[in-house]
Motif scaffolding. Sequence first.
Motif, PDB file in Angstrom:
ATOM      1  N   LEU A 119      11.277  -4.466  70.357  1.00  0.00           N
ATOM      2  CA  LEU A 119      10.980  -5.832  70.831  1.00  0.00           C
ATOM      3  C   LEU A 119      11.146  -5.871  72.344  1.00  0.00           C
ATOM      4  O   LEU A 119      12.206  -5.519  72.867  1.00  0.00           O
ATOM      5  CB  LEU A 119      11.959  -6.835  70.181  1.00  0.00           C
ATOM      6  N   VAL A 121       9.716  -8.342  75.882  1.00  0.00           N
ATOM      7  CA  VAL A 121       8.883  -9.365  76.537  1.00  0.00           C
ATOM      8  C   VAL A 121       8.869  -9.008  78.023  1.00  0.00           C
ATOM      9  O   VAL A 121       9.933  -8.719  78.607  1.00  0.00           O
ATOM     10  CB  VAL A 121       9.473 -10.784  76.326  1.00  0.00           C
ATOM     11  N   GLN A 129       9.945 -18.433  74.952  1.00  0.00           N
ATOM     12  CA  GLN A 129      10.048 -18.393  73.486  1.00  0.00           C
ATOM     13  C   GLN A 129       9.213 -17.281  72.838  1.00  0.00           C
ATOM     14  O   GLN A 129       9.024 -17.278  71.628  1.00  0.00           O
ATOM     15  CB  GLN A 129       9.651 -19.732  72.846  1.00  0.00           C
ATOM     16  N   GLY A 131       9.856 -14.019  72.694  1.00  0.00           N
ATOM     17  CA  GLY A 131      10.739 -13.129  71.918  1.00  0.00           C
ATOM     18  C   GLY A 131      11.055 -13.747  70.567  1.00  0.00           C
ATOM     19  O   GLY A 131      10.959 -13.094  69.519  1.00  0.00           O
ATOM     20  N   LYS A 132      11.399 -15.018  70.583  1.00  0.00           N
ATOM     21  CA  LYS A 132      11.704 -15.721  69.318  1.00  0.00           C
ATOM     22  C   LYS A 132      10.475 -15.742  68.423  1.00  0.00           C
ATOM     23  O   LYS A 132      10.570 -15.539  67.213  1.00  0.00           O
ATOM     24  CB  LYS A 132      12.133 -17.178  69.598  1.00  0.00           C
TER      25      LYS A 132
HETATM   26  C1  LIG Z   1      15.598 -10.117  74.484  1.00  0.00           C
HETATM   27  C2  LIG Z   1      14.186 -10.585  74.824  1.00  0.00           C
HETATM   28  C3  LIG Z   1      13.200  -9.953  73.850  1.00  0.00           C
HETATM   29  C4  LIG Z   1      14.123 -12.111  74.711  1.00  0.00           C
HETATM   30  O1  LIG Z   1      12.795 -12.519  74.925  1.00  0.00           O
HETATM   31  P1  LIG Z   1      12.434 -13.948  75.588  1.00  0.00           P
HETATM   32  O2  LIG Z   1      11.001 -14.198  75.329  1.00  0.00           O
HETATM   33  O3  LIG Z   1      12.879 -13.991  76.989  1.00  0.00           O
HETATM   34  O4  LIG Z   1      13.354 -14.878  74.739  1.00  0.00           O
HETATM   35  P2  LIG Z   1      13.028 -16.352  74.259  1.00  0.00           P
HETATM   36  O5  LIG Z   1      12.436 -17.163  75.358  1.00  0.00           O
HETATM   37  O6  LIG Z   1      12.255 -16.294  73.000  1.00  0.00           O
HETATM   38  O7  LIG Z   1      14.534 -16.764  74.021  1.00  0.00           O
HETATM   39  C5  LIG Z   1      14.833 -17.756  73.266  1.00  0.00           C
HETATM   40  C6  LIG Z   1      16.310 -17.930  73.114  1.00  0.00           C
HETATM   41  O8  LIG Z   1      17.042 -16.698  73.127  1.00  0.00           O
HETATM   42  C7  LIG Z   1      17.994 -16.724  74.185  1.00  0.00           C
HETATM   43  N1  LIG Z   1      17.947 -15.402  74.814  1.00  0.00           N
HETATM   44  C8  LIG Z   1      16.953 -14.888  75.539  1.00  0.00           C
HETATM   45  N2  LIG Z   1      17.262 -13.638  75.920  1.00  0.00           N
HETATM   46  C9  LIG Z   1      18.487 -13.378  75.417  1.00  0.00           C
HETATM   47  C10 LIG Z   1      19.354 -12.251  75.473  1.00  0.00           C
HETATM   48  N3  LIG Z   1      19.004 -11.126  76.145  1.00  0.00           N
HETATM   49  N4  LIG Z   1      20.538 -12.322  74.836  1.00  0.00           N
HETATM   50  C11 LIG Z   1      20.895 -13.433  74.154  1.00  0.00           C
HETATM   51  N5  LIG Z   1      20.124 -14.562  74.064  1.00  0.00           N
HETATM   52  C12 LIG Z   1      18.926 -14.507  74.691  1.00  0.00           C
HETATM   53  C13 LIG Z   1      17.535 -17.821  75.125  1.00  0.00           C
HETATM   54  O9  LIG Z   1      18.626 -18.356  75.804  1.00  0.00           O
HETATM   55  C14 LIG Z   1      16.912 -18.811  74.179  1.00  0.00           C
HETATM   56  O10 LIG Z   1      17.893 -19.602  73.531  1.00  0.00           O
HETATM   57  P3  LIG Z   1      17.517 -21.064  72.923  1.00  0.00           P
HETATM   58  O11 LIG Z   1      16.346 -20.923  72.006  1.00  0.00           O
HETATM   59  O12 LIG Z   1      18.767 -21.444  72.205  1.00  0.00           O
HETATM   60  O13 LIG Z   1      17.206 -21.899  74.107  1.00  0.00           O
HETATM   61  C15 LIG Z   1      13.785 -10.220  76.290  1.00  0.00           C
HETATM   62  O14 LIG Z   1      14.785 -10.690  77.158  1.00  0.00           O
HETATM   63  C16 LIG Z   1      13.587  -8.736  76.524  1.00  0.00           C
HETATM   64  O15 LIG Z   1      12.487  -8.235  76.343  1.00  0.00           O
HETATM   65  N6  LIG Z   1      14.639  -8.020  76.972  1.00  0.00           N
HETATM   66  C17 LIG Z   1      14.557  -6.617  77.285  1.00  0.00           C
HETATM   67  C18 LIG Z   1      14.338  -5.754  76.071  1.00  0.00           C
HETATM   68  C19 LIG Z   1      15.365  -5.987  74.991  1.00  0.00           C
HETATM   69  O16 LIG Z   1      16.554  -6.126  75.239  1.00  0.00           O
HETATM   70  N7  LIG Z   1      14.870  -6.017  73.731  1.00  0.00           N
HETATM   71  C20 LIG Z   1      15.688  -6.191  72.560  1.00  0.00           C
HETATM   72  C21 LIG Z   1      16.033  -4.846  72.052  1.00  0.00           C
HETATM   73  S1  LIG Z   1      17.099  -4.943  70.642  1.00  0.00           S
END
Ligand SMILES: CC(C)(COP(=O)(O)OP(=O)(O)OC[C@H]1O[C@@H](n2cnc3c(N)ncnc32)[C@H](O)[C@@H]1OP(=O)(O)O)[C@@H](O)C(=O)NCCC(=O)NCCS
Length: 181
Positions: A119, A121, A129, A131-132
């Motif tokens: 996963l 983004v 949103q 990632g969600k």
């Molecule tokens: C983790 C990741 C996929 C989140 O994607 P995103 O599109 O930014 O997240 P969203 O906008 O859908 O986030 C929605 C919610 O998650 C929370 N959130 C986002 N990133 C987060 C993180 N790294 N840790 C914890 N919470 C997180 C937000 O605060 C938000 O909370 P809410 O709905 O209560 O307001 C993105 O930060 C990413 O690609 N990170 C690098 C790669 C990674 O770590 N992948 C996961 C591997 S296990």
Amino acid sequence: MDEKLFNPSLLYDLDFSTTSCTFKPTLGPKEPGEGLVMRPLERSDYAKGFLNLLSQLTKVGSVDGEQFVEQFERMKKSSNHYVVVIEDVIRSRIVASATLLVEYKFIHGAAMRGRIEDLVVSDRMRGKQLGKLLVETLLKLAVKLGCYKLSLDADDQVKSFYEKFGFRDGATLFMQLRFFD
Ligand SMILES: CC(C)(COP(=O)(O)OP(=O)(O)OC[C@H]1O[C@@H](n2cnc3c(N)ncnc32)[C@H](O)[C@@H]1OP(=O)(O)O)[C@@H](O)C(=O)NCCC(=O)NCCS
């Protein structure tokens, strides 16, 4: 039309009338946001920066277009890899992706087990949103395909993100043996 990894109707027919986590505003596979399209990975996504996106998750190394297509064909043939992408159709760039990997089992009545993998983004698109939306989509897809369980590997930094969907710490210890990075 470019060749797709799996049938897109599997995504567009998912029922988003109820969701595990909250979306504000409402999003779904058919409407991931303005200028964006959610779809299965396509054969030509190498040219749309798919591997650049993955490099924001981990080391990708040197993979040329031919290797990409070979791997795509292997995944398609195996028919248990559901790589979902979100494309910014104005820039023709892949901005988010996640994979549902389905394992066929003999246990639990010859059931299937799902795993969420890779996963990511794009950094300029985080907080919208996406990632969600990808996790919710894979969760619903796993249920639709008949998986009895869905699991993933995550570090402490993203634990609270996955807890929003109901994921909880498993009782088992995660072990690994790396052959190369
Ligand atoms: C983790 C990741 C996929 C989140 O994607 P995103 O599109 O930014 O997240 P969203 O906008 O859908 O986030 C929605 C919610 O998650 C929370 N959130 C986002 N990133 C987060 C993180 N790294 N840790 C914890 N919470 C997180 C937000 O605060 C938000 O909370 P809410 O709905 O209560 O307001 C993105 O930060 C990413 O690609 N990170 C690098 C790669 C990674 O770590 N992948 C996961 C591997 S296990």
